[in-house]
Scaffold this active site. Sequence first.
Site, PDB file in Angstrom:
ATOM      1  N   ARG A   1      91.128  63.025  38.087  1.00 34.02           N
ATOM      2  CA  ARG A   1      91.526  64.443  37.890  1.00 34.02           C
ATOM      3  C   ARG A   1      92.995  64.672  38.262  1.00 34.02           C
ATOM      4  O   ARG A   1      93.867  64.167  37.649  1.00 34.02           O
ATOM      5  CB  ARG A   1      90.604  65.393  38.666  1.00 34.02           C
ATOM      6  CG  ARG A   1      89.100  65.097  38.547  1.00 34.02           C
ATOM      7  CD  ARG A   1      88.535  65.412  37.193  1.00 34.02           C
ATOM      8  NE  ARG A   1      87.064  65.424  37.230  1.00 34.02           N
ATOM      9  CZ  ARG A   1      86.299  65.217  36.144  1.00 34.02           C
ATOM     10  NH1 ARG A   1      86.834  64.964  34.971  1.00 34.02           N
ATOM     11  NH2 ARG A   1      84.977  65.261  36.239  1.00 34.02           N
TER      12      ARG A   1
ATOM     13  N   PRO B   1      79.150  68.318  33.076  1.00 32.17           N
ATOM     14  CA  PRO B   1      78.417  67.069  33.311  1.00 32.17           C
ATOM     15  C   PRO B   1      79.211  66.120  34.205  1.00 32.17           C
ATOM     16  O   PRO B   1      80.432  66.053  34.118  1.00 32.17           O
ATOM     17  CB  PRO B   1      78.283  66.491  31.902  1.00 32.17           C
ATOM     18  CG  PRO B   1      79.469  67.022  31.163  1.00 32.17           C
ATOM     19  CD  PRO B   1      79.783  68.373  31.760  1.00 32.17           C
TER      20      PRO B   1
ATOM     21  N   HIS C   1      87.200  59.223  37.182  1.00 31.79           N
ATOM     22  CA  HIS C   1      87.974  60.410  36.787  1.00 31.79           C
ATOM     23  C   HIS C   1      88.657  60.955  38.041  1.00 31.79           C
ATOM     24  O   HIS C   1      88.035  61.653  38.832  1.00 31.79           O
ATOM     25  CB  HIS C   1      87.050  61.468  36.188  1.00 31.79           C
ATOM     26  CG  HIS C   1      86.304  60.984  34.974  1.00 31.79           C
ATOM     27  ND1 HIS C   1      86.752  61.195  33.685  1.00 31.79           N
ATOM     28  CD2 HIS C   1      85.151  60.276  34.855  1.00 31.79           C
ATOM     29  CE1 HIS C   1      85.899  60.644  32.825  1.00 31.79           C
ATOM     30  NE2 HIS C   1      84.915  60.078  33.507  1.00 31.79           N
TER      31      HIS C   1
ATOM     32  N   ASP D   1      81.600  55.844  37.028  1.00 33.02           N
ATOM     33  CA  ASP D   1      81.822  57.071  36.259  1.00 33.02           C
ATOM     34  C   ASP D   1      81.898  58.265  37.222  1.00 33.02           C
ATOM     35  O   ASP D   1      81.309  59.324  36.996  1.00 33.02           O
ATOM     36  CB  ASP D   1      80.743  57.287  35.191  1.00 33.02           C
ATOM     37  CG  ASP D   1      81.114  58.407  34.209  1.00 33.02           C
ATOM     38  OD1 ASP D   1      82.239  58.938  34.305  1.00 33.02           O
ATOM     39  OD2 ASP D   1      80.267  58.747  33.361  1.00 33.02           O
TER      40      ASP D   1
ATOM     41  N   HIS E   1      82.850  55.879  24.859  1.00 35.12           N
ATOM     42  CA  HIS E   1      81.728  56.736  25.277  1.00 35.12           C
ATOM     43  C   HIS E   1      80.863  56.899  24.037  1.00 35.12           C
ATOM     44  O   HIS E   1      81.210  57.646  23.115  1.00 35.12           O
ATOM     45  CB  HIS E   1      82.236  58.084  25.790  1.00 35.12           C
ATOM     46  CG  HIS E   1      81.130  59.013  26.217  1.00 35.12           C
ATOM     47  ND1 HIS E   1      81.135  59.670  27.425  1.00 35.12           N
ATOM     48  CD2 HIS E   1      79.978  59.390  25.604  1.00 35.12           C
ATOM     49  CE1 HIS E   1      80.036  60.415  27.531  1.00 35.12           C
ATOM     50  NE2 HIS E   1      79.322  60.262  26.429  1.00 35.12           N
TER      51      HIS E   1
ATOM     52  N   HIS F   1      85.683  52.842  35.837  1.00 32.20           N
ATOM     53  CA  HIS F   1      85.382  54.127  35.184  1.00 32.20           C
ATOM     54  C   HIS F   1      85.424  55.253  36.218  1.00 32.20           C
ATOM     55  O   HIS F   1      84.410  55.570  36.855  1.00 32.20           O
ATOM     56  CB  HIS F   1      84.014  54.064  34.507  1.00 32.20           C
ATOM     57  CG  HIS F   1      83.740  55.214  33.592  1.00 32.20           C
ATOM     58  ND1 HIS F   1      82.951  55.110  32.473  1.00 32.20           N
ATOM     59  CD2 HIS F   1      84.173  56.496  33.613  1.00 32.20           C
ATOM     60  CE1 HIS F   1      82.891  56.284  31.856  1.00 32.20           C
ATOM     61  NE2 HIS F   1      83.623  57.153  32.540  1.00 32.20           N
TER      62      HIS F   1
ATOM     63  N   ASN G   1      90.634  62.002  30.187  1.00 34.03           N
ATOM     64  CA  ASN G   1      90.272  63.385  29.824  1.00 34.03           C
ATOM     65  C   ASN G   1      90.718  64.366  30.905  1.00 34.03           C
ATOM     66  O   ASN G   1      89.924  65.030  31.533  1.00 34.03           O
ATOM     67  CB  ASN G   1      88.762  63.498  29.547  1.00 34.03           C
ATOM     68  CG  ASN G   1      87.915  63.021  30.711  1.00 34.03           C
ATOM     69  OD1 ASN G   1      88.289  62.114  31.445  1.00 34.03           O
ATOM     70  ND2 ASN G   1      86.765  63.642  30.889  1.00 34.03           N
TER      71      ASN G   1
END
Length: 448
Positions: free
Chosen positions: A65, A329, A63, A310, A181, A61, A95
């Site tokens: 980017r 967040p 991110h 995460d 999620h 998990h 995302n």
Amino acid sequence: MPVDLILSNARIYTPKGIVEAGIAIDEGRILKIAKETHLPKASEKLDLEGLLLLPGLIDSHVHLRDQQLAYKEDFFSGTAAAAAGGVTTVIDMPNNKPVTMSSESLRERMEIAERRAIINVAFYSAFPRKLSEINLIVEEGAVAFKLFLSQKIGGLDIEDDEVLLQAFDKVSETRVPIAVHAEDRETIERAERELREAGRRDVEACLEARSPEAERRAIQRTIRLVERTHANVHFCHLSSAIGLNAFLNAKKDGLPVTCEVTPHHLFLSSEVAKRLKTLALVDPPLRTEEDIHALWDALRQGLIDVISTDHAPHAIQEKTVDSVWDVKPGIVGLETMLPLLLTQVNEGRISLSDLVRATSEKPAQIFRLKDRGCLVEGNHADVVAVDMSQEYEIDASGFYSKAKYSLFDGWKVKGKPVKTLVDGKLVMDGGEIVAEPGIGQVIRRPKS
Ligand SMILES: [Zn+2]
């Protein structure tokens, strides 16, 4: 012909226990684990001076980017942070800007990763608008889909159970897992509206808005979809005791569900959030001591499948804006997860096998990362060497991540990743990144 590399003088964590031996590595794979006299000749040798070797961590998990969000993190900075933290494979969340939700957008990210990453990267996709595109995304190599129930990211109308049912049905044919999620959008938005109308603009209000009840509802809604479709569902970042119980009941019923917890939910309570203010805002939020105890108990009983970070970096300005309702967040974690967990092993709170199971073995199984997740002959040589007795203080200013802040800044830890090898290549040595961008590989789901 000599083999490529021998790691000598090590204590090696294998599925059969810790052995004092060496590892012969050839063409990126573990050729042999044996006493040194039984290993073949090698072109290169690395003396590990008795260090403990663990399978490189698989963080499912993350991110990373990049693209239009490269100011927060990019494939190089994120994978360098991972390597520094003993992580050899990450699975990248969708995302992004643009959102990963088609075979084209997925391919574009894979191409950037191939040029820039220094560890292995696999990819999630969000759901596409047309369900017929699900197969194209799987063929492109996504290892899982991600469904956000707290906000619409990707092509599905998350309010419509019938739409979700069809999507789960379609994905279950491919046997690719769906990571969820689980926070209920309606519950959160109603609570937030009420708190804002009451003039609340404090960190506590943000914690209140995202209640454990919102988590429980989304989990139960998802479980009803699993009951009807038997899709493999992986619950991301469980944070509350009641959410955890909803999950455990489904697991007891034999449904194909797995779950993850994060270090921040294991180590930090809502009291910390109140003290550290907006820096500690994360979805789902930090919870009470009782919730934390429930997570640790479940972890020690082997009921938690995965620990992952995460890792969700933002620019520091985005974490410290005036209105709490506008704070981005997310918490960074790639460089702190392993030392935090090794400290717990040193203190006897969890066993080394709990750690390896939740950070390497299980993620490899759940996301079907072939020939990774444990140190056995034939597997890829993804390895982290740790010094179990080294004590130090976490210093976020030295992070490789672009986010040079941490809720764990200044924490004293015992146990440090000191060398990271990816596919048999040394990428981190003594805390320094020693690899060039592009040395990492994109892991695609094998074609069926
Ligand atoms: Zn996330």
